[in-house]
Design a protein around this motif. Structure first.
Motif, short mmCIF file in Angstrom:
data_model
loop_
_atom_site.label_atom_id
_atom_site.label_comp_id
_atom_site.label_asym_id
_atom_site.label_seq_id
_atom_site.Cartn_x
_atom_site.Cartn_y
_atom_site.Cartn_z
N SER A 58 2.28 59.40 -19.91
CA SER A 58 2.36 60.31 -21.06
C SER A 58 1.93 61.74 -20.74
CB SER A 58 1.51 59.77 -22.21
OG SER A 58 1.98 58.52 -22.64
N GLY A 59 1.25 61.95 -19.62
CA GLY A 59 0.84 63.29 -19.24
C GLY A 59 -0.64 63.54 -19.40
N TYR A 60 -1.00 64.81 -19.52
CA TYR A 60 -2.39 65.24 -19.55
C TYR A 60 -2.74 65.75 -20.95
CZ TYR A 60 -1.89 65.04 -14.48
OH TYR A 60 -1.65 64.63 -13.20
N PHE A 61 -3.72 65.11 -21.57
CA PHE A 61 -4.12 65.45 -22.93
C PHE A 61 -5.43 66.24 -22.91
CE2 PHE A 61 -1.10 62.11 -23.52
CZ PHE A 61 -0.51 62.35 -24.75
N VAL A 62 -5.53 67.20 -23.80
CA VAL A 62 -6.72 68.05 -23.89
C VAL A 62 -7.82 67.30 -24.64
CG1 VAL A 62 -7.66 70.21 -24.81
CG2 VAL A 62 -5.34 70.16 -23.85
N ASN A 63 -9.00 67.25 -24.05
CA ASN A 63 -10.15 66.62 -24.71
C ASN A 63 -10.69 67.55 -25.79
OD1 ASN A 63 -10.11 64.35 -23.05
ND2 ASN A 63 -11.44 65.31 -21.52
N ASP A 64 -10.89 67.02 -26.97
CA ASP A 64 -11.47 67.79 -28.07
C ASP A 64 -12.98 67.60 -28.03
OD1 ASP A 64 -12.12 69.17 -30.31
OD2 ASP A 64 -11.24 67.74 -31.73
N ILE A 65 -13.68 68.61 -27.52
CA ILE A 65 -15.14 68.49 -27.43
C ILE A 65 -15.83 69.30 -28.51
CG2 ILE A 65 -15.00 68.11 -24.94
CD1 ILE A 65 -16.13 70.95 -24.57
N SER A 66 -15.04 69.85 -29.44
CA SER A 66 -15.64 70.64 -30.52
C SER A 66 -16.27 69.72 -31.55
CB SER A 66 -14.57 71.52 -31.19
OG SER A 66 -13.56 70.71 -31.78
N GLN A 67 -17.28 70.23 -32.22
CA GLN A 67 -17.93 69.53 -33.32
C GLN A 67 -18.08 70.50 -34.47
OE1 GLN A 67 -21.61 67.87 -31.92
NE2 GLN A 67 -20.61 66.22 -30.81
N ALA A 68 -17.68 70.08 -35.65
CA ALA A 68 -17.58 70.98 -36.80
C ALA A 68 -18.87 71.75 -37.07
CB ALA A 68 -17.16 70.20 -38.03
N LYS A 69 -20.02 71.09 -36.96
CA LYS A 69 -21.28 71.72 -37.33
C LYS A 69 -22.10 72.17 -36.13
CE LYS A 69 -21.70 69.17 -41.69
NZ LYS A 69 -22.54 68.27 -42.51
N HIS A 70 -21.50 72.11 -34.93
CA HIS A 70 -22.28 72.40 -33.74
C HIS A 70 -21.54 73.39 -32.83
CE1 HIS A 70 -25.37 69.20 -34.18
NE2 HIS A 70 -24.42 68.63 -34.89
N THR A 71 -22.31 74.19 -32.12
CA THR A 71 -21.80 74.98 -31.01
C THR A 71 -21.98 74.13 -29.75
OG1 THR A 71 -22.40 77.07 -32.05
CG2 THR A 71 -22.10 77.08 -29.67
N VAL A 72 -20.90 73.91 -29.03
CA VAL A 72 -20.93 72.97 -27.90
C VAL A 72 -21.07 73.72 -26.58
CG1 VAL A 72 -19.68 71.17 -26.68
CG2 VAL A 72 -19.53 71.32 -29.18
N VAL A 73 -22.07 73.32 -25.80
CA VAL A 73 -22.25 73.82 -24.44
C VAL A 73 -21.70 72.77 -23.49
CG1 VAL A 73 -23.91 74.57 -22.70
CG2 VAL A 73 -24.33 75.07 -25.11
N ASN A 74 -20.66 73.13 -22.73
CA ASN A 74 -20.03 72.19 -21.80
C ASN A 74 -20.74 72.26 -20.46
OD1 ASN A 74 -18.41 70.59 -20.23
ND2 ASN A 74 -16.51 71.68 -20.64
N LEU A 75 -21.67 71.34 -20.23
CA LEU A 75 -22.43 71.34 -18.98
C LEU A 75 -21.56 70.98 -17.78
CD1 LEU A 75 -25.76 69.61 -20.13
CD2 LEU A 75 -25.26 72.05 -19.91
N THR A 76 -20.45 70.29 -18.01
CA THR A 76 -19.57 69.89 -16.92
C THR A 76 -18.88 71.09 -16.29
OG1 THR A 76 -19.15 67.92 -18.25
CG2 THR A 76 -17.87 68.14 -16.26
N MET A 77 -18.84 72.21 -17.00
CA MET A 77 -18.24 73.41 -16.44
C MET A 77 -19.08 73.96 -15.29
SD MET A 77 -15.40 74.00 -18.06
CE MET A 77 -15.02 75.71 -17.76
N GLY A 78 -20.28 73.45 -15.12
CA GLY A 78 -21.14 73.93 -14.04
C GLY A 78 -21.93 75.16 -14.42
N THR A 79 -21.68 75.66 -15.61
CA THR A 79 -22.42 76.80 -16.13
C THR A 79 -22.72 76.52 -17.58
OG1 THR A 79 -20.59 78.09 -17.06
CG2 THR A 79 -20.99 78.30 -14.70
N SER A 80 -23.47 77.41 -18.18
CA SER A 80 -23.82 77.19 -19.58
C SER A 80 -22.91 77.98 -20.51
CB SER A 80 -25.27 77.61 -19.83
OG SER A 80 -25.46 78.96 -19.47
N ARG A 81 -21.73 78.38 -20.02
CA ARG A 81 -20.88 79.21 -20.86
C ARG A 81 -20.34 78.42 -22.04
NH1 ARG A 81 -15.48 80.40 -17.25
NH2 ARG A 81 -14.43 78.41 -17.52
N THR A 82 -20.19 79.10 -23.15
CA THR A 82 -19.76 78.48 -24.40
C THR A 82 -18.49 79.21 -24.83
OG1 THR A 82 -22.09 78.18 -24.89
CG2 THR A 82 -20.56 77.70 -26.66
N ARG A 83 -17.38 78.90 -24.19
CA ARG A 83 -16.18 79.68 -24.36
C ARG A 83 -15.31 79.23 -25.53
NH1 ARG A 83 -14.70 82.20 -19.49
NH2 ARG A 83 -12.81 82.90 -20.56
#
Length: 234
Positions: A58-83
Motif C-alpha cells: 500500500s505504500g508509505y503512510f505518514v504517522n500522526d504524532i500530533s495531540q490536540a492538547k499537547h505540543t509534541v517534541v519528536n525525540l526520534t528526530m535526534g534534536t528537540s525541534r518542534t516543527r
C-alpha cells in the motif's frame, strides 16, 4: 543526494504537504530525477525519524504524532525541534568560545580542554517561553557558527555548510530542579521541577560534534519517541 531528498520529504511532512501518505516510489523518482535505490534510502531516513511507516502493498503512510492538547517534541528526530508548530524564535543569552572543563568532559564525553562554541538561548513559540537551552559545538568539527544561524536552526546551518547530520545520539530525559541561574533566566523560582533533555549528538564515524541540555517550560508538552522492532519478531 538521498540526505537532501530525506530533508525535503521531512519538511513536506512537517508542513502538512503530505498529510496521509507519501507519493509512490515511482512518483518520487520522477519528482527528484533519481533512482529507486536513492528514493528508498531517503525514505529509510524519514522512517527512522518516526514520521512514516511502510504498509506492504500500500505504500508509505505518514504517522500522526500530533495531540490536540499537547505540543509534541519528536525525540526520534535526534534534536528537540518542534516543527509541527510555528517556527521558534530565540533570545541569545550567551554566544562565545570556551574550553571544556573536567565537569563538561565527564558529563558529555568530550575531551577535557576541547575548544567549544557555547550558546545559551531562550526559545519561544508565539512569544510563549518554550525552553532554556545550553548548547555546545566542538570547534574541531564545527569551525564556525554565525549569529544568524544561532537565532534559527543551527542543525540546518551545519548540515548545509559542513554536511554534518546526526548519525546517532544519546538522550536522557529527566525531571530536575532548577538552579538559581536557570530560574533567574526563566523567571521561575529556584528548585522548580522541570523536564530536562540532555543530548550528545554524533555524525559519520561516531564523532561527537554537539551536546546540549534543554530545559522545557512550555505548557502541555508531550514527548514522542519512535521504536522499531529490528528483529521482526513480536
Amino acid at each position: 543526494m538521498y540526505h537532501d531528498i530525506a530533508d525535503d520529504l521531512i519538511h513536506s511532512i512537517e508542513n502538512k504537504l503530505f498529510s496521509q501518505k507519501l507519493p509512490t516510489e515511482h512518483q518520487l523518482m520522477e519528482r527528484y530525477n533519481v533512482s529507486r535505490n536513492t528514493i528508498r534510502k531517503a525514505i529509510d531516513i524519514v522512517a527512522q525519524k518516526g514520521l512514516v511507516r511502510r504498509v506492504q502493498g500500500s505504500g508509505y503512510f505518514v504517522n500522526d504524532i500530533s495531540q490536540a492538547k499537547h505540543t509534541v517534541v519528536n525525540l526520534t528526530m535526534g534534536t528537540s525541534r518542534t516543527r509541527y508548530h510555528k517556527e521558534m524564535t530565540s533570545k541569545i543569552v550567551t554566544f562565545d568560545e570556551i574550553h571544556a572543563d573536567e565537569a563538561l568532559a565527564k558529563e558529555f564525553g568530550v575531551l577535557n580542554g576541547a575548544a567549544l562554541h557555547r550558546i545559551i538561548r531562550l526559545r519561544y513559540i508565539d512569544k510563549q517561553l518554550y525552553s532554556l537551552e545550553y548548547a555546545y559545538y566542538v570547534k574541531s568539527e564545527v569551525p564556525t557558527l554565525t549569529l544568524v544561524s544561532i537565532n534559527h536552526s543551527i542543525f540546518d546551518y551545519i548540515a548545509k555548510k559542513y554536511d554534518i547530520r546526526i548519525n546517532n545520539s544519546d538522550q536522557y530525559l529527566s525531571q530536575d530542579a532548577l538552579t538559581s541561574e536557570q530560574a533567574n533566566l526563566l523567571g521561575l523560582k529556584p528548585k522548580t521541577a522541570c523536564m530536562v533533555l540532555q543530548q550528545s549528538n554524533y555524525y559519520k564515524n561516531d564523532v561527537l560534534f554537539n551536546f546540549s541540555q534543554t530545559i522545557y517550560v512550555y505548557p502541555n508538552l508531550s514527548f514522542y519517541f519512535h521504536a522499531a522492532n529490528q528483529s521482526g519478531n513480536s
